[in-house]
Design an enzyme around this catalytic site. Structure first.
Site: not given
Ligand code: RRO
Length: 307
Positions: A20, A68, A71-72, A129, A166, A194, A218, A245
Site C-alpha cells: 500500500s 514519508n 498524511g493519507l 498510519c 495492518k 513504516t 525500505g 518491509g
Molecule cells: O499516508 C501516509 O502518510 C502513510 C500511511 Br496512511 C501509512 O499507513 N504508512 C505510511 O508510511 N504513510
C-alpha cells in the site's frame, strides 16, 4: 515451482503483491509489467472523504530507506469506486483495498461501501498510519482498539472478502496486538507499516519533512519486519501473514516466507525498479526451486521447523 498462493483463503496466482502507498492504485506500474501476473495490487489507504495530506516535502531519502509523511492524501472512497477500482477491474487486476479512518465507524462504513465491488479481493485495514495528527488515532498501538476496528469491519464486510489488519512495528508487544486482531475475526495480518523516524538537513539544520517525523520504509526496516513476522507466526501459526518491509529481491521475499508469511508485499523497491514485483516473483520461484521446494506452500514457516 507451484507458486499458487492464498490471501485469507482466496486463491491468487502469485504470493507477491504491491504494498500500500508506494504505487497508488496500480496505474503507474501498468507500463512496466503485467499487473495480472501478481497476486494483487494493494491500493493506497482510502478514507471516506478526499484528503490533501500533510505539508510538503513529504518524502526524504536516507541511505537505507525512505521516510514519508504523506498524511493519507487521496481521492476518498467515492473517487476510488468511480475511477480506480473500475480501471483495475476492467484489466482483470485484483485489488486488495487498504482502508483508513479516524473512528471505528469510518472503517465500518468503508467496508460496507466495498461490499460486492468487482475485482476487490479483500480489505487491508490500516490501523497503523504513523502520519496522523494524534498518535491516539493509531489503533494498532492498543490491542483493544485494534480489535474494535477489526470486529466492526469483519461484521459488515463482504463475507467473500478477507480482512487483514495492518500492524505497526512501533509497539512493545506486536504478538498481543496480532492475537487481539485474530480473535476479533481478522482473516490475516499485514506486517509491517513504516517505523516512525526523523531526518534533519545539516544545511538548513531543520527537519527535512514538512510533517517533521515520517514513516521509515525500505531495507532499513527489513530485519524489524522479519522479526515481527517470525514472532507472530510462532505464536499464531494458523493466521495468514502478508509480510512486507524492505523486500527488494527474491531472497528477501524468501526470508519472509521462511519466517511464516504466506504472501509478501513490495513497496519502496518500486521507486528504483517499477517492475520489482514481477521480478521478485520470478526470483522467489527460482530461489524455492534451488532449495528443493516444489511448492511455495511447503516453504511457509520452514525456518521454525527443527532441522
Ligand atoms: O499516508 C501516509 O502518510 C502513510 C500511511 Br496512511 C501509512 O499507513 N504508512 C505510511 O508510511 N504513510
Amino acid at each position: 515451482v507451484d507458486m499458487q498462493a492464498s490471501i485469507g483463503g482466496v486463491p491468487v496466482v502469485s504470493p507477491v503483491l504491491t504494498a500500500s502507498g508506494c504505487s497508488a492504485f496500480g496505474q503507474e506500474l501498468d507500463p512496466f509489467f503485467d499487473l495480472t501476473s501478481i497476486g494483487a495490487v494493494v491500493t493506497k489507504s482510502v478514507q471516506l472523504r478526499p484528503r490533501s495530506g500533510r505539508p510538503t516535502p513529504r518524502m526524504a531519502e536516507t541511505p537505507s530507506g525512505m521516510l514519508n509523511s504523506i498524511g493519507l492524501q487521496g481521492p476518498g472512497i467515492d473517487g476510488l469506486l468511480a475511477e480506480d477500482l473500475p480501471w483495475l477491474a476492467q484489466r482483470g487486476v485484483r485489488a486488495f483495498v487498504s482502508i483508513a479512518g479516524t473512528r471505528v465507524e469510518d472503517f465500518a462504513e468503508l467496508a460496507a461501501r466495498l461490499r460486492g465491488v468487482p475485482g476487490v479481493l479483500g480489505l487491508e485495514v490500516n490501523i497503523s498510519c504513523p502520519n496522523v495528527e494524534s498518535r491516539g488515532e493509531v489503533f494498532a498501538c492498543d490491542p483493544v482498539a485494534a480489535a474494535d476496528v477489526v470486529a466492526a469491519v469483519r461484521e459488515v464486510a463482504d463475507p467473500a472478502q478477507p480482512v487483514y489488519a495492518k500492524l505497526s512495528p512501533d509497539v512493545t508487544d506486536i504478538v498481543s496486538v496480532a492475537a487481539a486482531c485474530a480473535e476479533a475475526g481478522a482473516n490475516g495480518l499485514s506486517m509491517i507499516n513504516t517505523l516512525l523516524g526523523l531526518v534533519i538537513d545539516p544545511d538548513t539544520m531543520r527537519p527535512v519533512l514538512g510533517g517533521v517525523t515520517g514513516g521509515l520504509s525500505g531495507p532499513a526496516i527489513r530485519p524489524v519486519a522479519l522479526r515481527c513476522v517470525w514472532q507472530v507466526h510462532q505464536a499464531l501459526p494458523n493466521v495468514p501473514i502478508l509480510g512486507m518491509g524492505g523486500i527488494r529481491s527474491g531472497l528477501d521475499a524468501l526470508q519472509f516466507v521462511l519466517a511464516g508469511a504466506s504472501a509478501v508485499s513490495v513497496g519502496t523497491a518500486v521507486f528504483n525498479d517499477p517492475s520489482a514485483p514481477a521480478r521478485i516473483h520470478a526470483e522467489l520461484a527460482d530461489a524455492l526451486g534451488e532449495r528443493g521446494f516444489g511448492r511455495l506452500a511447503d516453504a511457509i514457516g520452514y525456518a521454525h521447523r527443527r532441522p
